[in-house]
Design a protein around this motif. Sequence first.
Motif, PDB file in Angstrom:
ATOM      1  N   HIS A   1     -26.640  17.831  24.641  1.00 18.94           N
ATOM      2  CA  HIS A   1     -27.293  16.524  24.694  1.00 18.94           C
ATOM      3  C   HIS A   1     -28.719  16.664  24.167  1.00 18.94           C
ATOM      4  O   HIS A   1     -29.482  17.494  24.646  1.00 18.94           O
ATOM      5  CB  HIS A   1     -27.313  16.004  26.136  1.00 18.94           C
ATOM      6  N   SER A   2     -29.056  15.869  23.178  1.00 17.93           N
ATOM      7  CA  SER A   2     -30.421  15.931  22.646  1.00 17.93           C
ATOM      8  C   SER A   2     -31.106  14.600  22.899  1.00 17.93           C
ATOM      9  O   SER A   2     -30.683  13.563  22.404  1.00 17.93           O
ATOM     10  CB  SER A   2     -30.401  16.243  21.145  1.00 17.93           C
ATOM     11  N   ASP A   3     -32.146  14.658  23.699  1.00 17.45           N
ATOM     12  CA  ASP A   3     -32.919  13.473  24.023  1.00 17.45           C
ATOM     13  C   ASP A   3     -34.348  13.738  23.581  1.00 17.45           C
ATOM     14  O   ASP A   3     -34.966  14.702  24.015  1.00 17.45           O
ATOM     15  CB  ASP A   3     -32.862  13.197  25.522  1.00 17.45           C
ATOM     16  N   THR A   4     -34.872  12.890  22.713  1.00 19.13           N
ATOM     17  CA  THR A   4     -36.205  13.123  22.161  1.00 19.13           C
ATOM     18  C   THR A   4     -37.323  12.642  23.072  1.00 19.13           C
ATOM     19  O   THR A   4     -38.488  12.947  22.813  1.00 19.13           O
ATOM     20  CB  THR A   4     -36.344  12.424  20.795  1.00 19.13           C
TER      21      THR A   4
ATOM     22  N   ARG B   1     -32.167  18.237  31.025  1.00 20.90           N
ATOM     23  CA  ARG B   1     -31.848  19.643  30.776  1.00 20.90           C
ATOM     24  C   ARG B   1     -31.883  20.442  32.082  1.00 20.90           C
ATOM     25  O   ARG B   1     -31.006  21.261  32.350  1.00 20.90           O
ATOM     26  CB  ARG B   1     -32.814  20.229  29.747  1.00 20.90           C
TER      27      ARG B   1
ATOM     28  N   GLY C   1     -35.815  14.065  28.473  1.00 23.84           N
ATOM     29  CA  GLY C   1     -35.100  15.207  27.908  1.00 23.84           C
ATOM     30  C   GLY C   1     -35.163  16.452  28.785  1.00 23.84           C
ATOM     31  O   GLY C   1     -34.126  17.011  29.156  1.00 23.84           O
TER      32      GLY C   1
END
Length: 170
Positions: free
Chosen positions: A38-41, A50, A46
């Motif tokens: 999962h990539s959350d900017t 994580r 984020g």
Amino acid sequence: MDPSYFITPNPDFGAPEWVFFIAQFVVAIAGAYLTFMHSDTNPVRGPALRRLGYAMLILGLIGAIIGALRRSAIEPFTAPYWITIITVLSVALIIYAIYYARSVYPGRLAAWEASQRGRGARAAARPQPTQRTAVREGAVREEKVPTNGAAPRPSSGRRAARREHKRRNK
């Protein structure tokens, strides 16, 4: 309920144990997704997701190992307190995640947004730096000359024009 239930080994693997075993695999997979895929900017959400993913991954793997050991009827792990411990830890993680999402996260997000609004206002009020006219000795660029004797390629005129335009319009 009799407290001796938690310490009495029971090698039976019934429906509740299967639900526990499958749920721990699902928790481990969800944790692996949040941690690695999962990539959350958003710089607040984020890292929080994580960290939640790491906790879910670790707890899910430990629970799956406990379930597998219980399923294979290894003697110390047939006692019900192992599943109870992992279940209590899972419930505690759920409660903490809800607490974090409802109490801690909104404050951190608001603080980050306030710092971003303040950063834009300070950048506009900052005075422009003055141009230096003196050139240092090491700052002079030498033209690259190819070793095969071909004529050097000119640098992009468009890029240089853009830079000059930005310098004039600051």
